[in-house]
Design an enzyme around this catalytic site. Structure first.
Site, mmCIF file in Angstrom:
data_model
loop_
_atom_site.group_PDB
_atom_site.id
_atom_site.type_symbol
_atom_site.label_atom_id
_atom_site.label_comp_id
_atom_site.label_asym_id
_atom_site.label_seq_id
_atom_site.Cartn_x
_atom_site.Cartn_y
_atom_site.Cartn_z
ATOM 1 N N SER A 1 1.686 -1.044 0.261
ATOM 2 C CA SER A 1 0.178 -0.182 -0.274
ATOM 3 C C SER A 1 0.664 1.002 -0.245
ATOM 4 O O SER A 1 2.017 1.730 0.259
ATOM 5 C CB SER A 1 -0.824 0.116 1.178
ATOM 6 O OG SER A 1 -0.113 0.217 2.345
ATOM 7 N N LYS A 2 0.983 2.331 -0.551
ATOM 8 C CA LYS A 2 1.006 3.774 0.241
ATOM 9 C C LYS A 2 1.820 3.424 0.991
ATOM 10 O O LYS A 2 3.113 4.050 2.007
ATOM 11 C CB LYS A 2 -0.052 4.862 -0.580
ATOM 12 C CG LYS A 2 -0.183 5.218 -2.070
ATOM 13 C CD LYS A 2 -0.701 6.610 -1.668
ATOM 14 C CE LYS A 2 -0.966 6.555 -3.404
ATOM 15 N NZ LYS A 2 -2.121 7.095 -3.789
ATOM 16 N N ARG A 3 0.945 2.889 2.569
ATOM 17 C CA ARG A 3 1.399 3.301 3.917
ATOM 18 C C ARG A 3 3.074 2.912 3.536
ATOM 19 O O ARG A 3 3.734 2.729 3.921
ATOM 20 C CB ARG A 3 0.589 2.998 4.472
ATOM 21 C CG ARG A 3 0.718 4.258 5.616
ATOM 22 C CD ARG A 3 0.162 4.239 6.759
ATOM 23 N NE ARG A 3 0.431 2.739 7.830
ATOM 24 C CZ ARG A 3 -1.004 2.438 8.351
ATOM 25 N NH1 ARG A 3 -1.568 2.550 8.207
ATOM 26 N NH2 ARG A 3 -0.426 1.341 8.714
ATOM 27 N N VAL B 1 5.652 4.576 1.878
ATOM 28 C CA VAL B 1 6.248 5.129 3.247
ATOM 29 C C VAL B 1 6.983 4.298 3.743
ATOM 30 O O VAL B 1 8.271 5.383 4.589
ATOM 31 C CB VAL B 1 5.037 6.018 3.258
ATOM 32 C CG1 VAL B 1 6.244 7.595 4.672
ATOM 33 C CG2 VAL B 1 4.134 7.373 2.342
#
Ligand code: GLU
Length: 497
Positions: A258-260, A263
């Site tokens: 996921s985008k998280r 990061v």
């Protein structure tokens, strides 16, 4: 099977909404490979219709990322081409024209529902535990009536008239036929009230007008795949070959990236973003090799591929829809392989920026000399300044206690250093060939181990406990500097006696 003789026209169509990540890098790569191996064209199209999500500088980052990977496009916003413009924000009128056509053909309709009304519809659907969808109110309007309302300037969008019954079958090159139940398909908005086309319409029109033969893209577009196919069918356009690539799994293997997660990876020093990989010391060739094998394979054992190898060996028939693991250990492995495949000259050029960033003035001549002796020891290029910075310093500052060999006293270590100095001082110049034999003989007469004596010299000459091969390093540093560094070490040792 793909006909290798027919040139593919493919596109990489990123939205400039953030940093380019490994998923996009892989999509770009596969498109590029198909174009190059068929003698076709690789087109760069910037999909910037969603004005709210634009990120300043993102388009530039796309250019830089692709260039870094070595993927040159044949047509694009910066270089033009026969299907200009290649930035969707500059194609607004084209989409409006096709939007109108869609309505005229009866495949789309004007919708005047206000945001307030739509919110109420959604609430009602939620209450009934239905998935949110447009209720079709404006679909029932008389088309002439609707056209009149548009002509008077009433605010409207254009929606696609989805079939309501039966099924829609679409074909993905990797997955075969996929059947969508039409009753689950929504009347998507294709043109917003501000006159901007939505991605689905803009991309379909562009793929047609740009003569795209293969759409190779991420699997996040599978849920709306039927819409794209149906837009093509509504206009009577030939559909491209559709390839939706596999999803990425998190490095843990548990669940989708996921985008998280991306990061978090960056915070852990293992970035998913292309622009970070260079500063982390990865070679573009290693990135290309690594991502190529996420969802594609040549056979069950080959794993080292350069870009030209891939152009020759890639095949869309061997793309695999199964989720692809992100394995950073594998990435390091590939980086090591590609570092070792570089010539001394190439590696020296690659190392320059890392020394610069570390504030070390590294001259090219020395870099070319040290490249072969540090090549085997590096996993990432950013390790080079730490490993080899001592070559470029006027003097090194060893930790005095590091100069005392394990199992020896300071007095004995000083003696080992002094005797070594004497042997090396007899040589007119130091090379690995002429220094190592007399030094080994010395160690034998001293009765200590090679590890002990060479360990002292290593710390004395390089200032560090781990270094490239000792005598090769001495040869590059040069006799006088080597002797001066050993003398400094003797002085330091004598102070500890
Ligand atoms: N603009 C879309 C994206 O960035 C492109 C999808 C496609 O290739 O059709 O994901």
């Amino acid at each position: 099977m793909t006909n290798r003789l027919s040139p593919a026209r493919v596109r990489f169509a990123p939205s400039p909404t953030g940093s380019i990540h490994l998923g996009s890098a892989r999509t770009a790569l596969f498109n590029y490979l198909l174009a190059r191996q068929t003698g076709g064209q690789f087109i760069l199209r910037i999909e910037d219709t969603d004005r709210k999500r634009l990120v300043e500088g993102a388009e530039q980052e796309i250019y830089e990322g692709l260039h870094w990977m070595g993927l040159q496009w044949d047509e694009g916003p910066d270089i033009g081409g026969p299907c200009e413009p290649y930035r969707q924000s500059e194609r607004k009128e084209i989409y409006q024209e096709y939007g109108r056509k869609l309505v005229e053909m009866g495949a789309g309709y004007y919708c005047f529902c206000t945001a307030d009304r739509l919110a109420k519809v959604r609430e009602e659907q939620q209450r009934r535990k239905e998935s949110p969808h447009y209720d079709g109110t404006c679909r029932l309007l008389d088309p002439d009536e609707a056209a009149k309302r548009v002509a008077t300037g009433e605010k409207h969008v254009i929606r696609f008239k989805m079939p309501r019954e039966g099924t829609t079958t679409v074909t993905d090159h990797l997955r075969g036929d996929i059947i969508f139940e039409n009753k689950h398909l929504d009347d998507y908005i294709l043109m917003k009230s501000d006159g901007f086309a939505l991605y689905h319409l803009a991309a379909s029109i562009d793929d047609h007008l740009m003569g795209i033969t293969h759409v190779i893209r991420g699997s996040e577009w599978l849920p709306t795949f039927s819409l794209h196919a149906l837009i093509h069918r509504a206009f009577g356009w030939q559909e491209p070959t559709w390839c939706h690539l596999s999803v990425f799994l998190k490095p843990s293997g548990k669940g989708k990236m996921s985008k998280r997660d991306a990061v978090e990876l960056r915070n852990d020093g293992n970035s998913f973003f292309l622009k970070d990989l260079e500063s982390l010391g990865y070679l573009p060739n290693a990135v290309v090799n690594w991502v190529a094998l996420m969802g594609w394979s040549f056979d069950d054992h080959s794993e080292f591929f350069t870009l030209p190898d891939l152009v020759e060996k890639f095949s869309i028939d061997k793309l695999n829809p199964a989720p692809a693991a992100i394995n950073f250990t594998k990435f390091d492995h590939f980086n090591g392989l590609h570092i070792r495949s570089l010539s001394a000259d190439e590696l020296a050029s690659r190392l320059v920026p890392y020394f610069e960033r570390a504030g070390i003035q590294a001259d090219r001549e020395t870099l070319v000399k040290i490249a072969p002796i540090i090549r085997e020891r590096m996993v990432t290029l950013d390790e080079a300044p730490e490993l080899a910075g001592f070559f470029f310093k006027a003097e090194v500052t060893p930790e005095p206690t590091d100069l005392i060999a394990k199992g020896l006293t300071a007095t004995q270590s000083a003696e080992a250093a002094r005797k070594s100095y004497e042997v090396l001082a007899t040589l007119p110049e130091i090379t690995a060939e002429n220094a190592e034999p007399p030094m080994r003989a010395l160690v034998e007469t001293l009765g200590w181990s090679l590890g002990q004596v060479f360990g002292i010299l290593r710390v004395a000459v390089t200032g560090q406990k781990v270094s490239p091969p000792l005598f090769e390093s001495m040869a590059i540093i040069g006799r006088d500097k080597v002797l001066a560094r050993i003398q400094t070490a003797i002085d330091l040792l004598e102070k500890m006696v």
